[in-house]
Design a protein around this motif. Structure first.
Motif, PDB file in Angstrom:
ATOM      1  N   SER A   1      92.477  54.996  49.677  1.00 34.96           N
ATOM      2  CA  SER A   1      93.793  54.557  49.253  1.00 34.96           C
ATOM      3  C   SER A   1      93.813  54.284  47.755  1.00 34.96           C
ATOM      4  O   SER A   1      92.820  53.818  47.175  1.00 34.96           O
ATOM      5  N   ARG A   2      94.949  54.509  47.138  1.00 38.80           N
ATOM      6  CA  ARG A   2      95.077  54.205  45.708  1.00 38.80           C
ATOM      7  C   ARG A   2      95.067  52.701  45.455  1.00 38.80           C
ATOM      8  O   ARG A   2      94.863  52.253  44.334  1.00 38.80           O
ATOM      9  N   ARG A   3      95.315  51.933  46.485  1.00 40.12           N
ATOM     10  CA  ARG A   3      95.278  50.471  46.329  1.00 40.12           C
ATOM     11  C   ARG A   3      93.842  49.936  46.237  1.00 40.12           C
ATOM     12  O   ARG A   3      93.631  48.740  45.993  1.00 40.12           O
TER      13      ARG A   3
ATOM     14  N   PRO B   1      88.255  44.986  44.299  1.00 42.38           N
ATOM     15  CA  PRO B   1      86.911  45.371  43.832  1.00 42.38           C
ATOM     16  C   PRO B   1      85.896  45.400  44.978  1.00 42.38           C
ATOM     17  O   PRO B   1      85.928  44.579  45.890  1.00 42.38           O
ATOM     18  N   ARG B   2      84.998  46.365  44.912  1.00 42.43           N
ATOM     19  CA  ARG B   2      83.886  46.538  45.844  1.00 42.43           C
ATOM     20  C   ARG B   2      84.362  46.701  47.306  1.00 42.43           C
ATOM     21  O   ARG B   2      83.687  46.280  48.232  1.00 42.43           O
ATOM     22  N   ALA B   3      85.578  47.274  47.446  1.00 40.36           N
ATOM     23  CA  ALA B   3      86.092  47.563  48.794  1.00 40.36           C
ATOM     24  C   ALA B   3      86.767  48.928  48.777  1.00 40.36           C
ATOM     25  O   ALA B   3      87.420  49.304  47.808  1.00 40.36           O
TER      26      ALA B   3
END
Length: 441
Positions: free
Chosen positions: A274-276, A281-283
């Motif tokens: 996903s662009r989200r 961070p780190r997900a």
């Protein structure tokens, strides 16, 4: 084809002028009162044509032998012709000329010329004669007097009741037979623009939308007077309300629209992050991906469906597979007459076993399609409509390709000659398909 002789006939070369308050035509003014009295008489005896008759704008000219129309609904009138012609005959000419425009003879002539690669004024003269034959076989009588020299099917040895395109295949303009080069009903009859016409940029022409509105009003008037209108005009009015449709394009668009419906085949996938994810961070977040829809095609294989129609259905199955991105594993085919014993995955359209030949009950097909796991996102039904339909709306979009049965009452009969099936339910998107072939015995 029967040849028709061509004999030159001179015409005046006086420039035309628009009809107005002045009457300054060289050699004698146009008798407006007589011309409009004839139009009023035509509207009285053919009231369903009144809106079209009064939509025509007269243009005075000495370059036409009688009266002529262009495709923009201007009527060019010869003052000499009006002076020598009785009002009752003029009324018939009014109806004749407006009939060219209502029946789209200019557009049909252009299409015929393109399809048969016809060029030259001689071919357009032939189209004018054929268009006159289509009109004149039923326009006169009941208050309209046939003008002297009017061209009709009988005068050229052709059968009555046929269309312009059919007449064009049966005669030719040749060195023997008829003297018809005087005939000139304008571009409104044969599609060829004349030098004396005002053209698309001239004044008092109707736009395409205005022309369509006039045709609709005339068709509405004809449908309101079913007992007093010739059969040819009734058929025309029916086509004006229900024009022929490019059913392959419509069916393809209906399937694509159903397949693109909201909620059809949506799921999350990590194959495309996903662009989200940039905001977490780190997900890595999954993206929402629209999967190609699952389509079930129910094909009516009852005895009332012809082999040609089954062939059309098979071709549409292949087109549906292309519409879902070539994913044949997402397309299932379900032959159904009164039962639906088998569901087939699509490997190749030519390998689909279309078994059946009995009565029809497509409710069994719907039930079998909806019982599949996972269920379909779209159901496409190819049928002649001789079936009971589900009482409730399926939980997916439904498109019905309905094989045409217009004017073929006997083809509705399966076991009862008085049986006329119900139309498909309102929740289905219906597309009329082609015309029927002979049913299987």
């Amino acid at each position: 084809m029967r040849p028709i002789e061509r004999v030159d006939k001179p015409s005046d070369a006086v420039p035309h002028k628009l009809v107005g308050a002045e009457k300054t035509a060289p050699g004698g003014a146009l008798d407006f009162e007589k011309l409009f009295a004839a139009r009023l008489h035509a509207a009285r005896v053919r009231p369903y044509l009144a809106s079209a008759l009064f939509a025509l704008h007269p243009v005075e000219t000495r370059q036409v032998p009688t009266m002529a129309v262009d495709r923009h609904w201007r009527c060019y009138v010869s003052p000499v012709f009006v002076a020598r012609t009785p009002v009752e005959e003029l009324a018939g000419v009014w109806v004749h000329e407006v009939s060219h425009l209502l029946r789209d003879h200019h557009g049909r002539s252009d299409r015929f010329a393109r399809e048969h690669r016809l060029t030259g004024r001689g071919e357009r003269l032939r189209m004018n004669i054929a268009a006159d034959c289509e009109i004149n076989d039923d326009v006169y009588g009941d208050g309209l007097v046939r003008p002297e020299g009017a061209v009709g099917p009988g005068s050229v040895g052709l059968p009555v009741g046929e269309l312009m395109e059919e007449y064009l295949l049966k005669f030719a303009v040749g060195p023997s037979g008829w003297s018809t080069t005087w005939l000139d009903c304008g571009s409104g009859a044969d599609g060829l623009e004349r030098a004396w016409e005002l053209g698309p940029g001239g004044s008092h022409g109707l736009t395409e939308q205005e022309r369509d509105a006039v045709r609709f009003r005339v068709a509405e008037g004809i449908r309101g007077r079913p007992g007093s209108v010739p059969e040819g005009w009734r058929r025309w009015a029916e086509k004006a309300f229900h024009p022929p449709q490019a059913w392959r394009e419509l069916l393809g668009a209906a399937v694509r629209s159903a397949a693109a419906g909201s909620g059809a085949g949506e799921d999350y996938t990590y194959g495309r992050p996903s662009r989200r994810s940039a905001g977490v961070p780190r997900a890595v977040l999954p993206s929402l991906r629209r999967m190609p829809p699952r389509v079930c095609v129910i094909i009516d294989t009852s005895a009332s469906v012809s082999d040609a129609e089954l062939g059309s259905a098979v071709l549409e199955v292949a087109a549906i597979a292309r519409a879902v991105g070539g994913r044949r594993d997402l397309v299932r085919v379900l032959p159904c007459d009164a039962a639906a014993p088998f569901v087939h995955s699509l490997c190749g359209a030519e390998g689909i076993p279309l078994i059946g030949g009995g009565g029809t009950d497509l409710r069994a097909g719907f039930a079998r399609a909806l019982a599949a796991k996972p269920g379909p996102d779209v159901i496409v039904v190819m049928t002649d409509g001789q079936t009971p339909w589900p009482a409730t709306r399926p939980p997916c979009r439904t498109v019905v390709g309905l094989f045409s049965r217009h004017g073929a009452r006997n083809s509705w009969a399966e076991h009862d000659p008085e049986y006329v099936p119900d139309r498909p339910p309102a929740w289905a998107r219906v597309v009329e398909i082609g015309s029927p072939g002979p049913t299987r015995s």
